[in-house]
Design a protein around this motif. Sequence first.
Motif, PDB file in Angstrom:
ATOM      1  N   UNK A  17       0.824  -1.215   0.000  1.00 25.67           N
ATOM      2  CA  UNK A  17       0.000   0.000   0.000  1.00 25.67           C
ATOM      3  C   UNK A  17       0.854   1.259   0.000  1.00 25.67           C
ATOM      4  N   UNK A  18       2.098   1.162   0.456  1.00 24.70           N
ATOM      5  CA  UNK A  18       2.993   2.336   0.478  1.00 24.70           C
ATOM      6  C   UNK A  18       3.297   2.845  -0.933  1.00 24.70           C
ATOM      7  N   UNK A  19       2.930   2.063  -1.954  1.00 17.63           N
ATOM      8  CA  UNK A  19       3.120   2.483  -3.340  1.00 17.63           C
ATOM      9  C   UNK A  19       2.040   3.450  -3.799  1.00 17.63           C
ATOM     10  N   UNK A  20       1.116   3.805  -2.915  1.00 15.86           N
ATOM     11  CA  UNK A  20       0.053   4.756  -3.250  1.00 15.86           C
ATOM     12  C   UNK A  20       0.646   6.123  -3.603  1.00 15.86           C
ATOM     13  N   UNK A 124      -0.653  -5.376  -9.683  1.00 16.94           N
ATOM     14  CA  UNK A 124      -1.213  -4.099 -10.142  1.00 16.94           C
ATOM     15  C   UNK A 124      -0.577  -2.924  -9.409  1.00 16.94           C
ATOM     16  N   UNK A 125      -0.438  -3.049  -8.093  1.00 14.20           N
ATOM     17  CA  UNK A 125       0.117  -1.955  -7.301  1.00 14.20           C
ATOM     18  C   UNK A 125       1.583  -1.716  -7.649  1.00 14.20           C
ATOM     19  N   UNK A 126       2.312  -2.771  -7.918  1.00 14.44           N
ATOM     20  CA  UNK A 126       3.722  -2.604  -8.255  1.00 14.44           C
ATOM     21  C   UNK A 126       3.917  -2.019  -9.649  1.00 14.44           C
ATOM     22  N   UNK A 127       2.930  -2.186 -10.509  1.00 15.98           N
ATOM     23  CA  UNK A 127       3.022  -1.637 -11.866  1.00 15.98           C
ATOM     24  C   UNK A 127       2.385  -0.261 -11.982  1.00 15.98           C
ATOM     25  N   UNK A 284      -8.384   4.510  -9.412  1.00 18.39           N
ATOM     26  CA  UNK A 284      -7.019   4.407  -9.935  1.00 18.39           C
ATOM     27  C   UNK A 284      -6.689   2.952 -10.255  1.00 18.39           C
ATOM     28  N   UNK A 285      -7.124   2.032  -9.382  1.00 17.84           N
ATOM     29  CA  UNK A 285      -6.873   0.615  -9.636  1.00 17.84           C
ATOM     30  C   UNK A 285      -7.653   0.118 -10.845  1.00 17.84           C
ATOM     31  N   UNK A 286      -8.884   0.587 -11.006  1.00 15.85           N
ATOM     32  CA  UNK A 286      -9.659   0.155 -12.162  1.00 15.85           C
ATOM     33  C   UNK A 286      -8.998   0.610 -13.466  1.00 15.85           C
ATOM     34  N   UNK A 287      -8.513   1.842 -13.487  1.00 16.07           N
ATOM     35  CA  UNK A 287      -7.787   2.315 -14.664  1.00 16.07           C
ATOM     36  C   UNK A 287      -6.546   1.467 -14.907  1.00 16.07           C
ATOM     37  N   UNK A 288      -5.861   1.098 -13.829  1.00 15.56           N
ATOM     38  CA  UNK A 288      -4.671   0.254 -13.954  1.00 15.56           C
ATOM     39  C   UNK A 288      -5.033  -1.100 -14.560  1.00 15.56           C
ATOM     40  N   UNK A 334       7.735   5.449 -14.303  1.00 12.09           N
ATOM     41  CA  UNK A 334       8.880   4.889 -13.576  1.00 12.09           C
ATOM     42  C   UNK A 334       8.645   5.001 -12.080  1.00 12.09           C
ATOM     43  N   UNK A 335       9.167   4.043 -11.308  1.00 14.54           N
ATOM     44  CA  UNK A 335       8.961   4.081  -9.857  1.00 14.54           C
ATOM     45  C   UNK A 335       9.678   5.254  -9.209  1.00 14.54           C
ATOM     46  N   UNK A 336       9.072   5.763  -8.153  1.00 14.28           N
ATOM     47  CA  UNK A 336       9.663   6.836  -7.353  1.00 14.28           C
ATOM     48  C   UNK A 336      10.104   6.255  -6.012  1.00 14.28           C
ATOM     49  N   UNK A 337      10.933   6.966  -5.260  1.00 17.14           N
ATOM     50  CA  UNK A 337      11.387   6.448  -3.971  1.00 17.14           C
ATOM     51  C   UNK A 337      10.224   6.132  -3.032  1.00 17.14           C
ATOM     52  N   UNK A 338      10.435   5.189  -2.132  1.00 18.26           N
ATOM     53  CA  UNK A 338       9.391   4.792  -1.183  1.00 18.26           C
ATOM     54  C   UNK A 338       9.978   4.583   0.207  1.00 18.26           C
TER      55      UNK A 338
END
Length: 360
Positions: A17-20, A124-127, A284-288, A334-338
Amino acid sequence: MTHCTFEHALAEAIQLARLAPSSHNCQPWTVHFDPVIHCGYLAIDQRRKLTGLPSLEREMLLSCGIFFHFLEQLVRLRGYPLHWRWCDAQEQQALAGEDRALIRFMPGPEQPQQQSAFANLSEQLQQRHTVRSAYRNTTLSTQQHSELNTLLKPYPITLGIYYQHTHGKALARLTQTYAGLDFANRAAWRETYSYIRFDERRQYEDGFYLHNLFGPVSGGFKAFFKVAFHPRLSGLNKLLGLPGKMAQGLAELVEAGPQYLALSTTKEGDEALFRTGLGLGAMWLRLQQWGWAMHPISVLVQHDNARQALAESLSQAELPVFFARFGEPNESGSPAPRRHWQSILVSDTHSQAQPWTSGQ
């Protein structure tokens, strides 16, 4: 039935969830859990509170709602439905470190895990990334539009969908007019600049790299941006017209659309904003799931005059609390810091906690 303790499920859910998304990727959430009474709180981490603009309080509540939507879905799929309620004024002052409690939660009786669904949501959350580059001209179908409206029915949200051919030019003009406000307010830009990470070789726990904004950039561009946009040189970058050039680039992206969405709340208050964040997380998840992405245009909802102009341009009676362009991206973000999950989860005992009362 495969057994998983709630404490393990909670830690695992926080890891994902921290990927929010959150403003400046500040990740303003913290989770306090009491292993004695088996209750927890979701709170705003006061050390991470954004203060550059008053409207950022609104965005932090939305972000915490997105985070908790992800967390709640993950824990449920691990076998623990969460019961939660909005905190009263006394509970908001009860946490260690003066964190501001938003909701209090506790797990329900353990149920069978849904391992396949958990794995899918995890992927999904990781992508999921915020994509600020160009989108394809794929049009939202009537069925997809209806699906989004149905998805948001449980939440205090009014959803407006708009299209490039009807609103693109007007929204681009608004962006060109108001995007410079990001630089005009010294306190706000100083705070924004403090979250820019120029050294991509280092690991950070928050903020964003320039490639998160612009895509791949050269070392020379990073060096130029670091100096030219430094808050102490605000007079120089205005003299060179740099804010206007940045606004122009953003306006071109906005004009390209291909679709836009605006969210407003049907109720007032912090709880309504948090619940709006829950709905935003679901959307946001549905769009993903469709392979689509969003690019929030925050400057149009962070300043009162821009927000009013946006509402008028969209013919909305209520002022939007969230506005974004969205569609099928040409390339992935691209992923950002977490933050590390262990800096989010706080184990403490609330000696003054009141008996649980049902809520949600």
